[in-house]
Design a protein around this motif. Structure first.
Motif, short mmCIF file in Angstrom:
data_model
loop_
_atom_site.label_atom_id
_atom_site.label_comp_id
_atom_site.label_asym_id
_atom_site.label_seq_id
_atom_site.Cartn_x
_atom_site.Cartn_y
_atom_site.Cartn_z
N LEU A 8 4.86 6.50 -15.53
CA LEU A 8 3.92 5.40 -15.34
C LEU A 8 3.74 5.06 -13.86
O LEU A 8 3.19 4.03 -13.51
CB LEU A 8 4.39 4.16 -16.12
N TYR A 9 4.24 5.95 -13.01
CA TYR A 9 4.15 5.72 -11.58
C TYR A 9 2.72 5.43 -11.10
O TYR A 9 2.52 4.53 -10.30
CB TYR A 9 4.74 6.94 -10.84
N PRO A 10 1.70 6.16 -11.61
CA PRO A 10 0.33 5.87 -11.14
C PRO A 10 -0.08 4.42 -11.38
O PRO A 10 -0.78 3.83 -10.56
CB PRO A 10 -0.54 6.81 -11.99
N ILE A 11 0.38 3.85 -12.50
CA ILE A 11 0.02 2.45 -12.80
C ILE A 11 0.63 1.51 -11.78
O ILE A 11 -0.06 0.69 -11.17
CB ILE A 11 0.49 2.07 -14.23
N SER A 12 1.95 1.66 -11.54
CA SER A 12 2.60 0.75 -10.59
C SER A 12 2.12 1.04 -9.17
O SER A 12 2.05 0.15 -8.34
CB SER A 12 4.12 0.85 -10.70
N TYR A 13 1.75 2.31 -8.91
CA TYR A 13 1.23 2.65 -7.59
C TYR A 13 -0.08 1.92 -7.32
O TYR A 13 -0.27 1.29 -6.29
CB TYR A 13 1.04 4.17 -7.48
N VAL A 14 -1.01 2.00 -8.29
CA VAL A 14 -2.32 1.35 -8.13
C VAL A 14 -2.14 -0.17 -8.07
O VAL A 14 -2.79 -0.86 -7.28
CB VAL A 14 -3.27 1.76 -9.28
N TRP A 15 -1.24 -0.68 -8.92
CA TRP A 15 -0.93 -2.11 -8.94
C TRP A 15 -0.49 -2.57 -7.53
O TRP A 15 -1.02 -3.54 -6.98
CB TRP A 15 0.16 -2.35 -9.98
N TYR A 45 8.24 -12.83 -4.86
CA TYR A 45 7.77 -12.71 -6.23
C TYR A 45 8.67 -11.70 -6.97
O TYR A 45 8.24 -10.60 -7.32
CB TYR A 45 6.31 -12.23 -6.28
N THR A 46 9.92 -12.12 -7.16
CA THR A 46 10.93 -11.20 -7.68
C THR A 46 10.57 -10.63 -9.05
O THR A 46 10.75 -9.45 -9.31
CB THR A 46 12.29 -11.92 -7.75
N GLY A 47 10.06 -11.50 -9.94
CA GLY A 47 9.72 -11.05 -11.29
C GLY A 47 8.71 -9.91 -11.28
O GLY A 47 8.89 -8.89 -11.95
N LYS A 48 7.66 -10.07 -10.48
CA LYS A 48 6.63 -9.04 -10.38
C LYS A 48 7.20 -7.77 -9.75
O LYS A 48 6.90 -6.66 -10.17
CB LYS A 48 5.46 -9.55 -9.51
N GLY A 49 8.05 -7.95 -8.75
CA GLY A 49 8.67 -6.81 -8.06
C GLY A 49 9.51 -6.00 -9.02
O GLY A 49 9.44 -4.77 -9.06
N ILE A 50 10.32 -6.71 -9.83
CA ILE A 50 11.18 -6.02 -10.80
C ILE A 50 10.32 -5.27 -11.81
O ILE A 50 10.61 -4.13 -12.18
CB ILE A 50 12.12 -7.04 -11.49
N ALA A 51 9.23 -5.91 -12.26
CA ALA A 51 8.34 -5.27 -13.23
C ALA A 51 7.79 -3.96 -12.67
O ALA A 51 7.78 -2.93 -13.36
CB ALA A 51 7.19 -6.22 -13.58
N ILE A 75 0.83 -1.20 0.00
CA ILE A 75 0.00 0.00 0.00
C ILE A 75 0.87 1.26 0.00
O ILE A 75 0.61 2.22 -0.73
CB ILE A 75 -0.95 -0.01 1.22
N LEU A 76 1.95 1.26 0.79
CA LEU A 76 2.75 2.47 0.95
C LEU A 76 3.80 2.65 -0.14
O LEU A 76 3.95 3.74 -0.70
CB LEU A 76 3.44 2.46 2.33
N ILE A 77 4.54 1.59 -0.44
CA ILE A 77 5.62 1.71 -1.43
C ILE A 77 5.54 0.61 -2.47
O ILE A 77 6.55 0.14 -2.99
CB ILE A 77 7.02 1.69 -0.73
N GLY A 78 4.29 0.21 -2.79
CA GLY A 78 4.08 -0.87 -3.76
C GLY A 78 4.60 -0.56 -5.15
O GLY A 78 4.91 -1.46 -5.92
N SER A 79 4.70 0.73 -5.49
CA SER A 79 5.17 1.11 -6.83
C SER A 79 6.63 0.70 -7.05
O SER A 79 7.10 0.63 -8.17
CB SER A 79 5.02 2.61 -7.04
N LEU A 80 7.34 0.42 -5.94
CA LEU A 80 8.73 -0.03 -6.05
C LEU A 80 8.81 -1.56 -5.98
O LEU A 80 9.89 -2.13 -6.02
CB LEU A 80 9.60 0.60 -4.96
N GLY A 81 7.66 -2.21 -5.87
CA GLY A 81 7.62 -3.67 -5.86
C GLY A 81 8.16 -4.30 -4.59
O GLY A 81 8.42 -5.50 -4.56
N VAL A 82 8.32 -3.49 -3.53
CA VAL A 82 8.96 -3.97 -2.30
C VAL A 82 8.24 -5.18 -1.69
O VAL A 82 8.87 -6.14 -1.25
CB VAL A 82 9.05 -2.83 -1.27
#
Ligand code: ZN
Ligand code: ZN
Length: 136
Positions: free
Chosen positions: A105-112, A87-93, A73-80
């Motif tokens: 594209l930060y909003p996309i990874s943020y919402v993801w 889930y390294t692959g998803k995190g890297i993506a 929720i807080l830093i999901g855009s970094l895949g932490v």
């Protein structure tokens, strides 16, 4: 294998008992090896001598649901949270989506990340990449 909570015969690969819904390995009323009702205070079965495994809470490999959910929720855009759960692959993506687009594209990874964080906290994601159930 038998459910430790209700003594129901369950699939050894199952994560929860289909009868009572309790996670496998949780409970101390029945022997996991032979299904005999036993003294909840004792870890050894009086019938087959099977010694119960250490409770899941003592398993250091289990990841915390709260920690993973908050990370998403807080830093999901970094895949932490995905790195944390393996889930390294998803995190890297997610990380690359944020970094390579220079934040465009930060909003996309943020919402993801936000959605995954919520899914973790609401029990929709219940295990890490290795299939180990999350610690409550
Ligand atoms: Zn059960
Ligand atoms: Zn037994």
């Amino acid at each position: 294998m038998f459910c430790r909570n209700c003594g129901n015969d369950i699939d050894p690969k199952a994560f929860v008992c289909v009868k009572c819904g309790v996670r496998t390995g949780v409970g101390s009323k029945y022997c996991a090896n032979c299904g005999t009702e036993k003294d909840p205070g004792s870890s050894v079965c009086p019938r087959c001598g099977f010694v119960g495994v250490v409770p899941p809470a003592a398993n250091p490999l289990q990841k915390s649901r709260i920690a993973a959910g908050l990370m998403g929720i807080l830093i999901g855009s970094l895949g932490v949270h995905n790195f944390y759960l393996g889930y390294t692959g998803k995190g890297i993506a997610q990380l690359l989506l944020t970094l390579l687009s220079c934040g465009f594209l930060y909003p996309i990874s943020y919402v993801w990340g936000l959605i995954e964080g919520i899914m973790i906290l609401t029990n929709n994601i219940n295990e890490d990449a290795l299939g180990v159930p999350l610690r409550e």
